[in-house]
Design a protein around this motif. Structure first.
Motif, PDB file in Angstrom:
ATOM      1  N   GLY A  87       6.740 -14.951  39.270  1.00  0.00           N
ATOM      2  CA  GLY A  87       7.720 -14.873  38.200  1.00  0.00           C
ATOM      3  C   GLY A  87       7.301 -15.583  36.934  1.00  0.00           C
ATOM      4  O   GLY A  87       7.807 -15.271  35.843  1.00  0.00           O
ATOM      5  N   SER A  90       5.934 -13.899  33.498  1.00  0.00           N
ATOM      6  CA  SER A  90       6.721 -13.367  32.389  1.00  0.00           C
ATOM      7  C   SER A  90       6.042 -13.664  31.058  1.00  0.00           C
ATOM      8  O   SER A  90       6.225 -12.920  30.085  1.00  0.00           O
ATOM      9  CB  SER A  90       8.130 -13.976  32.392  1.00  0.00           C
ATOM     10  OG  SER A  90       8.087 -15.381  32.192  1.00  0.00           O
ATOM     11  N   SER A 107       8.244 -10.143  36.076  1.00  0.00           N
ATOM     12  CA  SER A 107       8.973 -11.274  36.654  1.00  0.00           C
ATOM     13  C   SER A 107      10.345 -10.878  37.158  1.00  0.00           C
ATOM     14  O   SER A 107      11.088 -10.144  36.493  1.00  0.00           O
ATOM     15  CB  SER A 107       9.129 -12.376  35.594  1.00  0.00           C
ATOM     16  OG  SER A 107       9.886 -13.459  36.083  1.00  0.00           O
ATOM     17  N   LEU A 109      12.716 -12.717  37.017  1.00  0.00           N
ATOM     18  CA  LEU A 109      13.639 -13.298  36.047  1.00  0.00           C
ATOM     19  C   LEU A 109      14.215 -12.256  35.099  1.00  0.00           C
ATOM     20  O   LEU A 109      15.284 -12.476  34.505  1.00  0.00           O
ATOM     21  CB  LEU A 109      12.929 -14.387  35.241  1.00  0.00           C
ATOM     22  CG  LEU A 109      12.519 -15.651  36.001  1.00  0.00           C
ATOM     23  CD1 LEU A 109      11.649 -16.529  35.117  1.00  0.00           C
ATOM     24  CD2 LEU A 109      13.744 -16.415  36.492  1.00  0.00           C
ATOM     25  N   VAL A 127      19.411 -19.628  38.812  1.00  0.00           N
ATOM     26  CA  VAL A 127      18.050 -19.291  39.233  1.00  0.00           C
ATOM     27  C   VAL A 127      17.508 -20.346  40.183  1.00  0.00           C
ATOM     28  O   VAL A 127      17.691 -21.547  39.963  1.00  0.00           O
ATOM     29  CB  VAL A 127      17.117 -19.160  38.011  1.00  0.00           C
ATOM     30  CG1 VAL A 127      15.646 -19.073  38.439  1.00  0.00           C
ATOM     31  CG2 VAL A 127      17.503 -17.955  37.160  1.00  0.00           C
ATOM     32  N   THR A 129      13.855 -21.437  41.456  1.00  0.00           N
ATOM     33  CA  THR A 129      12.438 -21.272  41.149  1.00  0.00           C
ATOM     34  C   THR A 129      11.598 -22.173  42.043  1.00  0.00           C
ATOM     35  O   THR A 129      12.090 -23.172  42.570  1.00  0.00           O
ATOM     36  CB  THR A 129      12.164 -21.599  39.668  1.00  0.00           C
ATOM     37  OG1 THR A 129      10.748 -21.561  39.409  1.00  0.00           O
ATOM     38  CG2 THR A 129      12.675 -22.982  39.297  1.00  0.00           C
ATOM     39  N   LEU A 135       9.076 -24.388  34.663  1.00  0.00           N
ATOM     40  CA  LEU A 135       9.756 -23.238  34.074  1.00  0.00           C
ATOM     41  C   LEU A 135      10.246 -23.617  32.678  1.00  0.00           C
ATOM     42  O   LEU A 135      11.222 -24.338  32.517  1.00  0.00           O
ATOM     43  CB  LEU A 135      10.921 -22.811  34.964  1.00  0.00           C
ATOM     44  CG  LEU A 135      11.588 -21.478  34.635  1.00  0.00           C
ATOM     45  CD1 LEU A 135      10.598 -20.322  34.730  1.00  0.00           C
ATOM     46  CD2 LEU A 135      12.778 -21.236  35.557  1.00  0.00           C
ATOM     47  N   HIS A 139       8.871 -19.130  29.242  1.00  0.00           N
ATOM     48  CA  HIS A 139       9.006 -18.223  30.387  1.00  0.00           C
ATOM     49  C   HIS A 139      10.337 -17.483  30.329  1.00  0.00           C
ATOM     50  O   HIS A 139      10.399 -16.273  30.562  1.00  0.00           O
ATOM     51  CB  HIS A 139       8.926 -19.002  31.705  1.00  0.00           C
ATOM     52  CG  HIS A 139       7.597 -19.631  31.982  1.00  0.00           C
ATOM     53  ND1 HIS A 139       7.320 -20.933  31.679  1.00  0.00           N
ATOM     54  CD2 HIS A 139       6.471 -19.123  32.555  1.00  0.00           C
ATOM     55  CE1 HIS A 139       6.079 -21.221  32.049  1.00  0.00           C
ATOM     56  NE2 HIS A 139       5.542 -20.142  32.583  1.00  0.00           N
ATOM     57  N   GLU A 201      13.362 -16.605  41.381  1.00  0.00           N
ATOM     58  CA  GLU A 201      12.161 -16.393  40.553  1.00  0.00           C
ATOM     59  C   GLU A 201      10.939 -16.088  41.388  1.00  0.00           C
ATOM     60  O   GLU A 201      10.135 -15.224  41.064  1.00  0.00           O
ATOM     61  CB  GLU A 201      11.921 -17.642  39.686  1.00  0.00           C
ATOM     62  CG  GLU A 201      10.557 -17.699  39.006  1.00  0.00           C
ATOM     63  CD  GLU A 201       9.456 -18.292  39.917  1.00  0.00           C
ATOM     64  OE1 GLU A 201       8.343 -17.719  39.943  1.00  0.00           O
ATOM     65  OE2 GLU A 201       9.725 -19.292  40.601  1.00  0.00           O
ATOM     66  N   CYS A 202      10.771 -16.817  42.471  1.00  0.00           N
ATOM     67  CA  CYS A 202       9.518 -16.784  43.233  1.00  0.00           C
ATOM     68  C   CYS A 202       9.440 -15.550  44.124  1.00  0.00           C
ATOM     69  O   CYS A 202      10.380 -15.243  44.872  1.00  0.00           O
ATOM     70  CB  CYS A 202       9.417 -18.053  44.070  1.00  0.00           C
ATOM     71  SG  CYS A 202       7.908 -18.167  45.042  1.00  0.00           S
TER      72      CYS A 202
END
Length: 241
Positions: A87, A90, A107, A109, A127, A129, A135, A139, A201-202
């Motif tokens: 992610g 991005s 991503s 995201l 989110v 992450t 982050l 991003h 995100e991941c």
């Protein structure tokens, strides 16, 4: 006149290309890098030198040319859309899309503003992450995410962060990794009472999305939801006959 089969590609039947980081940790079912995760064929391309530590902790510095070349190679093979397995990439969204000329979703995201549009008044997206400390506003802006979006990371966990990012070992205790993700989710909900949905995100977190949904009681979106959505646009389902 008979049916004409059109040529021009090296590989057929796999219109989605995935740019992979170079890593050796286990990719369990649900992980983006496990081909059995997907209900359709995909094309993979590992970007040499793009370690998780370098991409996440070092802002992918110096890696843009390598990702552009790899994305172009996937398109040359037959990919009609490109995504990535981190992610934090991005940062390269605009450059890769301009370079390859096909739809690009770098991503998970990118789903944040879509999900936000679905929520009732007074609710917002949170989110989870892999690394909250890494982050940055860059991003978020590159993915179209509002800068006031709340997020938490897994740096304080026992297993997930140190295996994926620090590469302290190749084996992973899945139960410990799940616990790290659940604890991050619980902290997000505890610190922000207005969370109405979560975006992961991941790309290594989808194996734990179901458990998160059960524990947090809100919808959970991840790279699996992103990629299946993207693929549905590239290959719409037919309903004829």
């Amino acid at each position: 006149m008979g049916t004409i089969a059109r040529g021009g590609k090296a590989v057929y039947g796999a219109p989605l290309g995935i740019l992979m980081l170079e890593a050796r940790f286990p990719r369990i079912p649900g992980d983006m890098g496990n081909a059995e995760t997907w209900p359709f064929p995909v094309l993979y391309r590992v970007v040499r030198g793009a370690s998780p530590e370098r991409v996440v902790l070092d802002g992918a510095a110096g890696l843009l040319p390598d990702f552009l070349d790899a994305a172009k190679e996937l398109v040359d093979f037959g990919a009609e859309a490109i995504t990535t397995n981190c992610g934090f990439l991005s940062l390269f969204q605009a450059e890769i899309a301009a370079h390859v000329g096909v739809p690009v979703a770098t991503s998970s995201l990118m789903q944040v503003p879509w999900v936000q549009a679905m929520l009732p008044p007074g609710k917002r997206v949170g989110v989870i992450t892999v690394s909250a400390g890494s982050l940055t506003p860059r991003h978020l802006e590159a993915a179209g995410v509002p800068l006031d979006t709340p997020f938490v990371g897994t740096e304080d966990g026992e297993e997930f962060f140190r295996v994926l990012i620090r590469a302290e070992k190749q084996d992973m205790d899945v139960d410990l990794a799940r616990r790290d993700i659940l604890r991050a989710g619980e902290r997000l909900m505890r610190e922000h009472a207005d969370i109405g949905a979560v975006v992961l995100e991941c790309t290594n977190m989808p194996p734990y999305a179901k458990a998160l949904r059960a524990a947090l009681g809100v919808p959970v979106f991840d790279v699996y939801s992103l990629v299946t959505w993207l693929r549905a646009g590239v290959r719409p389902r037919g309903f004829e006959g």
